[in-house]
Design an enzyme around this catalytic site. Structure first.
Site, PDB file in Angstrom:
ATOM      1  N   LYS A  65       0.787  -1.243   0.143  1.00  0.00           N
ATOM      2  CA  LYS A  65       0.046   0.038  -0.154  1.00  0.00           C
ATOM      3  C   LYS A  65       0.943   1.229  -0.090  1.00  0.00           C
ATOM      4  CE  LYS A  65      -4.186  -2.153   2.209  1.00  0.00           C
ATOM      5  NZ  LYS A  65      -4.980  -2.110   3.135  1.00  0.00           N
ATOM      6  N   GLY A 126       2.141  -0.228   9.498  1.00  0.00           N
ATOM      7  CA  GLY A 126       2.127  -0.523   7.953  1.00  0.00           C
ATOM      8  C   GLY A 126       1.085   0.480   7.285  1.00  0.00           C
ATOM      9  N   TYR A 207     -10.611 -10.501   9.034  1.00  0.00           N
ATOM     10  CA  TYR A 207     -11.848 -10.779   8.811  1.00  0.00           C
ATOM     11  C   TYR A 207     -11.848 -12.327   8.881  1.00  0.00           C
ATOM     12  CZ  TYR A 207     -10.695 -11.125   4.081  1.00  0.00           C
ATOM     13  OH  TYR A 207      -9.983 -11.507   2.960  1.00  0.00           O
TER      14      TYR A 207
END
Length: 245
Positions: A65, A126, A207
């Site tokens: 990312k 992060g 999740y």
């Protein structure tokens, strides 16, 4: 054929491919495909897009990312502030970076907290943590970063263990690390779980599994816990809107 995909590493269990495949079928969207590109280095994105110029949109997950920012031609204004990209729109060869993690987290956190007034601990530093930080700022929630390493802008897990007043003051705990993700479901960040109380909220961006070890520790203490599934749904829908804007 309209083409989309996800880059990250590893991509053993991807939410995105399942989500978009089902979305295309459910909404009768024809002529679209969504593929996974498991690449250990973010800069391999260049090769992917050069080989298939029909790709219109890319989602970005751990650990790329931050690194993909260098590959963008333009960034959404909010994305510049966040310092991480998780959605890319390619139009006429121009790559524009966005951050829909911010949208997903903010829009799922606020209703869950309700009227509760809390301060937050962000576990991990992060790419995902950057969106969480910006959302908390915009929601006027004070926060501290927690990491394994010491820095002037963050505290360590050892600090949490040695000073119970921190956990007593910061009641929202947001896990942005992959610890606890399937198949390593026993893992969790090294917080002093015995200090969790009924006043604590744990928001775990993981999740899978639906209830992580960290979440269960908070629930066992009488607190509240939420996984990252709703955030994923909201950020995926935001990606689709960007690609079709």
């Amino acid at each position: 054929m309209r083409k989309f995909g996800l880059i990250g590493h590893p991509l053993t269990h991807s939410f995105s491919k399942k989500f978009f495949t089902e979305k295309f079928e459910k909404e009768g969207i024809e002529g679209c495909s969504y593929e996974l590109f498991d690449i250990p280095n973010a800069f391999e994105l260049d090769e992917i897009l050069n080989e298939d110029p029909e790709i219109e949109g890319i989602n970005v997950t751990i650990p790329h990312k931050e690194d993909v920012i260098a590959l963008m031609d333009d960034l959404e204004e909010a994305c510049e502030e966040i310092g991480a990209v998780n959605c890319i729109h390619i139009q006429d060869g121009i790559r524009t970076g966005y951050n829909t993690d911010y949208i997903g987290f903010k829009n799922s956190l606020s209703p869950w907290l309700g009227d509760a007034k809390v301060k937050a601990l962000i576990l991990g530093t992060g790419g995902a943590s950057k969106a969480i930080k910006q959302a908390l700022i915009d929601l006027d929630i004070d926060f501290l970063y927690v990491s394994r390493t010491e820095d002037e802008e963050q505290i360590t897990y050892d600090d949490l263990a040695s000073d119970p007043e921190i956990m007593n003051t910061y009641h929202l705990i947001v896990n942005t690390t992959p610890l606890g993700t399937f198949p390593n479901v026993e893992g969790m960040p090294a917080i002093p779980s015995e200090q969790l109380t009924a006043s604590h909220f744990v928001y775990d961006l993981v999740y899978n599994p639906p209830v992580t070890t960290l979440m269960q520790a908070c629930l066992d203490a009488g607190g509240k816990a939420k996984n990252g599934y709703e955030m994923l749904i909201l950020q995926a829908e935001a990606s689709w809107e960007i690609w079709n804007s």
